[in-house]
Design a protein around this motif. Structure first.
Motif, PDB file in Angstrom:
ATOM      1  N   MET A   1       0.743  -1.160   0.016  1.00  0.00           N
ATOM      2  CA  MET A   1      -0.010   0.126  -0.020  1.00  0.00           C
ATOM      3  C   MET A   1       0.900   1.218   0.101  1.00  0.00           C
ATOM      4  O   MET A   1       0.714   2.301  -0.612  1.00  0.00           O
ATOM      5  N   VAL A   2       1.956   1.319   0.777  1.00  0.00           N
ATOM      6  CA  VAL A   2       2.793   2.274   0.590  1.00  0.00           C
ATOM      7  C   VAL A   2       3.503   2.618  -0.582  1.00  0.00           C
ATOM      8  O   VAL A   2       3.507   3.866  -1.222  1.00  0.00           O
ATOM      9  N   ASN A   3       3.749   1.638  -1.346  1.00  0.00           N
ATOM     10  CA  ASN A   3       4.360   1.627  -2.608  1.00  0.00           C
ATOM     11  C   ASN A   3       3.536   2.240  -3.566  1.00  0.00           C
ATOM     12  O   ASN A   3       3.917   2.967  -4.638  1.00  0.00           O
ATOM     13  N   LEU A   4       2.209   1.987  -3.350  1.00  0.00           N
ATOM     14  CA  LEU A   4       1.107   2.577  -4.392  1.00  0.00           C
ATOM     15  C   LEU A   4       1.079   3.862  -4.089  1.00  0.00           C
ATOM     16  O   LEU A   4       0.900   4.842  -5.130  1.00  0.00           O
ATOM     17  N   MET A   5       0.834   4.465  -2.825  1.00  0.00           N
ATOM     18  CA  MET A   5       0.594   5.812  -2.562  1.00  0.00           C
ATOM     19  C   MET A   5       1.789   6.462  -3.085  1.00  0.00           C
ATOM     20  O   MET A   5       1.953   7.599  -3.368  1.00  0.00           O
ATOM     21  N   ARG A   6       3.159   5.800  -2.979  1.00  0.00           N
ATOM     22  CA  ARG A   6       4.363   6.530  -3.305  1.00  0.00           C
ATOM     23  C   ARG A   6       4.393   6.703  -5.040  1.00  0.00           C
ATOM     24  O   ARG A   6       4.625   7.855  -5.490  1.00  0.00           O
ATOM     25  N   ALA A   7       3.682   5.784  -5.680  1.00  0.00           N
ATOM     26  CA  ALA A   7       3.696   5.841  -7.199  1.00  0.00           C
ATOM     27  C   ALA A   7       2.518   6.864  -7.513  1.00  0.00           C
ATOM     28  O   ALA A   7       2.957   7.675  -8.470  1.00  0.00           O
ATOM     29  N   VAL A   8       1.605   6.867  -6.712  1.00  0.00           N
ATOM     30  CA  VAL A   8       0.447   8.050  -6.952  1.00  0.00           C
ATOM     31  C   VAL A   8       0.894   9.308  -6.965  1.00  0.00           C
ATOM     32  O   VAL A   8       0.848  10.241  -7.671  1.00  0.00           O
ATOM     33  N   ARG A   9       1.615   9.621  -5.859  1.00  0.00           N
ATOM     34  CA  ARG A   9       2.451  10.842  -5.553  1.00  0.00           C
ATOM     35  C   ARG A   9       3.385  11.140  -6.509  1.00  0.00           C
ATOM     36  O   ARG A   9       3.210  12.416  -7.210  1.00  0.00           O
ATOM     37  N   ALA A  10       4.141  10.342  -6.900  1.00  0.00           N
ATOM     38  CA  ALA A  10       5.256  10.644  -7.784  1.00  0.00           C
ATOM     39  C   ALA A  10       4.511  10.823  -9.207  1.00  0.00           C
ATOM     40  O   ALA A  10       4.979  12.048  -9.925  1.00  0.00           O
ATOM     41  N   VAL A  11       3.431  10.256  -9.515  1.00  0.00           N
ATOM     42  CA  VAL A  11       2.884  10.494 -10.866  1.00  0.00           C
ATOM     43  C   VAL A  11       2.082  11.790 -11.029  1.00  0.00           C
ATOM     44  O   VAL A  11       2.234  12.608 -11.858  1.00  0.00           O
ATOM     45  N   PRO A  36       4.796  -0.120 -11.706  1.00  0.00           N
ATOM     46  CA  PRO A  36       3.881   0.484 -10.895  1.00  0.00           C
ATOM     47  C   PRO A  36       3.646   1.770 -11.384  1.00  0.00           C
ATOM     48  O   PRO A  36       2.246   2.406 -11.313  1.00  0.00           O
ATOM     49  N   LEU A  37       4.770   2.899 -11.681  1.00  0.00           N
ATOM     50  CA  LEU A  37       4.482   4.061 -12.180  1.00  0.00           C
ATOM     51  C   LEU A  37       3.783   4.217 -13.399  1.00  0.00           C
ATOM     52  O   LEU A  37       2.991   4.973 -13.832  1.00  0.00           O
ATOM     53  N   ILE A  38       3.946   3.182 -14.258  1.00  0.00           N
ATOM     54  CA  ILE A  38       3.541   2.980 -15.836  1.00  0.00           C
ATOM     55  C   ILE A  38       1.849   2.811 -15.500  1.00  0.00           C
ATOM     56  O   ILE A  38       1.122   3.538 -16.285  1.00  0.00           O
ATOM     57  N   GLY A  39       1.656   1.968 -14.618  1.00  0.00           N
ATOM     58  CA  GLY A  39       0.226   1.529 -14.524  1.00  0.00           C
ATOM     59  C   GLY A  39      -0.588   2.675 -13.610  1.00  0.00           C
ATOM     60  O   GLY A  39      -1.893   3.089 -14.216  1.00  0.00           O
ATOM     61  N   ALA A  41      -0.009   5.716 -13.954  1.00  0.00           N
ATOM     62  CA  ALA A  41      -0.053   7.028 -14.907  1.00  0.00           C
ATOM     63  C   ALA A  41      -1.170   6.510 -16.049  1.00  0.00           C
ATOM     64  O   ALA A  41      -1.810   7.255 -16.239  1.00  0.00           O
ATOM     65  N   LEU A  42      -1.321   5.412 -16.365  1.00  0.00           N
ATOM     66  CA  LEU A  42      -2.186   5.027 -17.516  1.00  0.00           C
ATOM     67  C   LEU A  42      -3.683   5.172 -16.770  1.00  0.00           C
ATOM     68  O   LEU A  42      -4.596   5.589 -17.364  1.00  0.00           O
ATOM     69  N   VAL A  43      -3.604   4.709 -15.530  1.00  0.00           N
ATOM     70  CA  VAL A  43      -5.063   4.705 -14.732  1.00  0.00           C
ATOM     71  C   VAL A  43      -5.532   6.214 -14.512  1.00  0.00           C
ATOM     72  O   VAL A  43      -6.383   6.533 -14.958  1.00  0.00           O
ATOM     73  N   THR A  44      -4.604   7.038 -14.116  1.00  0.00           N
ATOM     74  CA  THR A  44      -4.605   8.376 -14.000  1.00  0.00           C
ATOM     75  C   THR A  44      -5.118   9.186 -15.241  1.00  0.00           C
ATOM     76  O   THR A  44      -6.085   9.933 -15.252  1.00  0.00           O
ATOM     77  N   VAL A  45      -4.453   8.890 -16.316  1.00  0.00           N
ATOM     78  CA  VAL A  45      -4.795   9.632 -17.673  1.00  0.00           C
ATOM     79  C   VAL A  45      -6.242   9.151 -18.104  1.00  0.00           C
ATOM     80  O   VAL A  45      -7.003   9.907 -18.590  1.00  0.00           O
ATOM     81  N   LEU A  46      -6.534   7.759 -18.013  1.00  0.00           N
ATOM     82  CA  LEU A  46      -7.821   7.453 -18.276  1.00  0.00           C
ATOM     83  C   LEU A  46      -8.873   7.992 -17.452  1.00  0.00           C
ATOM     84  O   LEU A  46      -9.915   8.269 -18.029  1.00  0.00           O
ATOM     85  N   LEU A  47      -8.613   8.418 -16.310  1.00  0.00           N
ATOM     86  CA  LEU A  47      -9.628   9.006 -15.281  1.00  0.00           C
ATOM     87  C   LEU A  47      -9.789  10.487 -15.681  1.00  0.00           C
ATOM     88  O   LEU A  47     -10.727  11.024 -15.652  1.00  0.00           O
ATOM     89  N   LEU A  48      -8.550  11.070 -16.017  1.00  0.00           N
ATOM     90  CA  LEU A  48      -8.662  12.284 -16.516  1.00  0.00           C
ATOM     91  C   LEU A  48      -9.369  12.561 -17.608  1.00  0.00           C
ATOM     92  O   LEU A  48     -10.332  13.400 -17.727  1.00  0.00           O
ATOM     93  N   ILE A  49      -9.386  11.694 -18.803  1.00  0.00           N
ATOM     94  CA  ILE A  49     -10.100  11.835 -19.988  1.00  0.00           C
ATOM     95  C   ILE A  49     -11.447  11.560 -19.543  1.00  0.00           C
ATOM     96  O   ILE A  49     -12.285  12.250 -20.163  1.00  0.00           O
TER      97      ILE A  49
END
Length: 62
Positions: A1-11, A36-39, A41-49
């Motif tokens: 969970m911590v790695n996921l939050m780090r990835a979200v924050r970095a993206v 995880p960063l690529i994943g 980022a893709l989810v974030t872009v899809l949510l933005l669109i």
């Protein structure tokens, strides 16, 4: 969970252009990993669109 939050924050920081120095970005990539960063980022872009499409649909009134 911590790695996921780090990835979200970095993206999110990189999306707005406040990623910091290159050494900091490389350190974050080493901590989290590239896939995880690529994943995230893709989810974030899809949510933005999807959000922009919903906003345009709402603004058009259809």
């Amino acid at each position: 969970m911590v790695n996921l939050m780090r990835a979200v924050r970095a993206v999110l920081w990189s999306f707005i252009g406040l990623g910091g120095r290159r050494a900091d970005a490389e350190r974050r990539t080493e901590q989290v990993g590239v896939l995880p960063l690529i994943g995230v980022a893709l989810v974030t872009v899809l949510l933005l669109i999807a959000g922009l499409l919903a906003l345009a649909h709402f603004a058009a009134g259809t």
